[in-house]
Design an enzyme around this catalytic site. Sequence first.
Site, PDB file in Angstrom:
ATOM      1  N   ARG A   1       0.822  -1.214   0.000  1.00  0.00           N
ATOM      2  CA  ARG A   1       0.000   0.000   0.000  1.00  0.00           C
ATOM      3  C   ARG A   1       0.857   1.264   0.000  1.00  0.00           C
ATOM      4  NH1 ARG A   1      -2.776  -3.876   2.733  1.00  0.00           N
ATOM      5  NH2 ARG A   1      -4.892  -4.131   1.942  1.00  0.00           N
TER       6      ARG A   1
ATOM      7  N   GLU B   1       5.095 -12.703   0.566  1.00  0.00           N
ATOM      8  CA  GLU B   1       5.313 -11.800  -0.567  1.00  0.00           C
ATOM      9  C   GLU B   1       6.690 -11.158  -0.434  1.00  0.00           C
ATOM     10  OE1 GLU B   1       1.662  -9.265  -0.718  1.00  0.00           O
ATOM     11  OE2 GLU B   1       0.963 -10.768   0.688  1.00  0.00           O
TER      12      GLU B   1
ATOM     13  N   HIS C   1       1.928 -13.326  -5.490  1.00  0.00           N
ATOM     14  CA  HIS C   1       0.919 -13.405  -4.432  1.00  0.00           C
ATOM     15  C   HIS C   1       0.304 -14.810  -4.295  1.00  0.00           C
ATOM     16  CE1 HIS C   1      -2.094 -11.804  -1.702  1.00  0.00           C
ATOM     17  NE2 HIS C   1      -1.554 -10.608  -1.807  1.00  0.00           N
TER      18      HIS C   1
ATOM     19  N   ASP D   1      -0.626  -9.449   8.514  1.00  0.00           N
ATOM     20  CA  ASP D   1      -0.652  -8.730   7.237  1.00  0.00           C
ATOM     21  C   ASP D   1       0.455  -7.679   7.335  1.00  0.00           C
ATOM     22  OD1 ASP D   1      -1.272  -7.645   4.816  1.00  0.00           O
ATOM     23  OD2 ASP D   1      -3.398  -7.326   5.227  1.00  0.00           O
TER      24      ASP D   1
END
Length: 339
Positions: A75, A306, A174, A247
């Site tokens: 992000r 990732e 991913h 996350d």
Amino acid sequence: MKWQAKEVDDHWIEFTLIGDNIEIHCLNYGGIITKIVVPDKNGKMENVVLGYKNVQDYKKDTHFLGALIGRVGGRIPNAEFQQNGQTFSLVANERSHHLHGGPNGFHQVVWKSEVFQNEHEVGVQLRHTSKAGADGYPGDVEMTVYYSLKKDRTFTITYEAIATKDTILSPTNHMYFNLSGDIQIPIHQHIVTTDCDRLIEVDQELLPTDLCLPVKETPFDFRNGKMLESGIASNHPQNEIVGNGYDHYLLFAKEKAIHVSEPLSGRELVITTTEPGFVLYSANRLEEGLALHGGPSKAYQGVCFETQTHPASLLNPTLPSVRLHANKKYKQQTTYAFT
Ligand code: FUC
């Protein structure tokens, strides 16, 4: 070793790379890895990554199953960044923020694809030119990604690029792993070992803050091995803030490796990389009821590793940088070894 290719959907090709007791299936669409079939401790061949039953479902996928991500994974707050004294605006695709390369990211490109084979490996070369202005990014970027299955059963992803202007780049893949081979078994019992000693803190919008937290005495300390359950069930504020689980970007201390094992199947995966860290995502927010191979989807059905450099470096210059200078060769590599 051998390979197969078949046309699926309109202009999509599905490649199968076949080695000794291993099969990798991928699409030219999004470079999506749809299946990895490897044996368990009894030799039973099963798929260990999440993928849609119907290939068309990848078109409307919002979870990036198996896909190549870019230009920049993760992000970017407010969908903007500074470069050489200028502000660049990217396309916002998650509220006012930019996620996983934007709406026209690498995950939904039909890549130019070509099979290669020699005595050591069989693979697919994927090529794509991301044009200046694509989702707001400066400069043309010529991307080449290699998916290579080697004789020793390792699978390597190599990312190469060159840009015409200064820009930012940090691609990743991913895949959601479920080493049990049965996606009805959630990933809680997967044991992860890695020497990462810091994580990047996230806020309630999952955006990176400028803080790095030490992993010591938290569910993020995998230095002696830890079940994913410890973070999923934890009331640590960083586990709760992401919807219970992981996350987060973890930074390697020394050894750029992640060891994953699943006790029921006996499968193990060792990931080694040139990258400085990885996002650990325990599929906390995977939506229910998508038609996957092996049954309907639900949260915690897969775990993503990732490997990448993190865009938080745009705000925190002490972190390894996602900046790429014009005409400077970019190369990163991640290897997945199944035992
Ligand atoms: C991961 C996460 C995100 C998101 C997405 C599908 O990389 O960081 O939170 O949900 O993938």
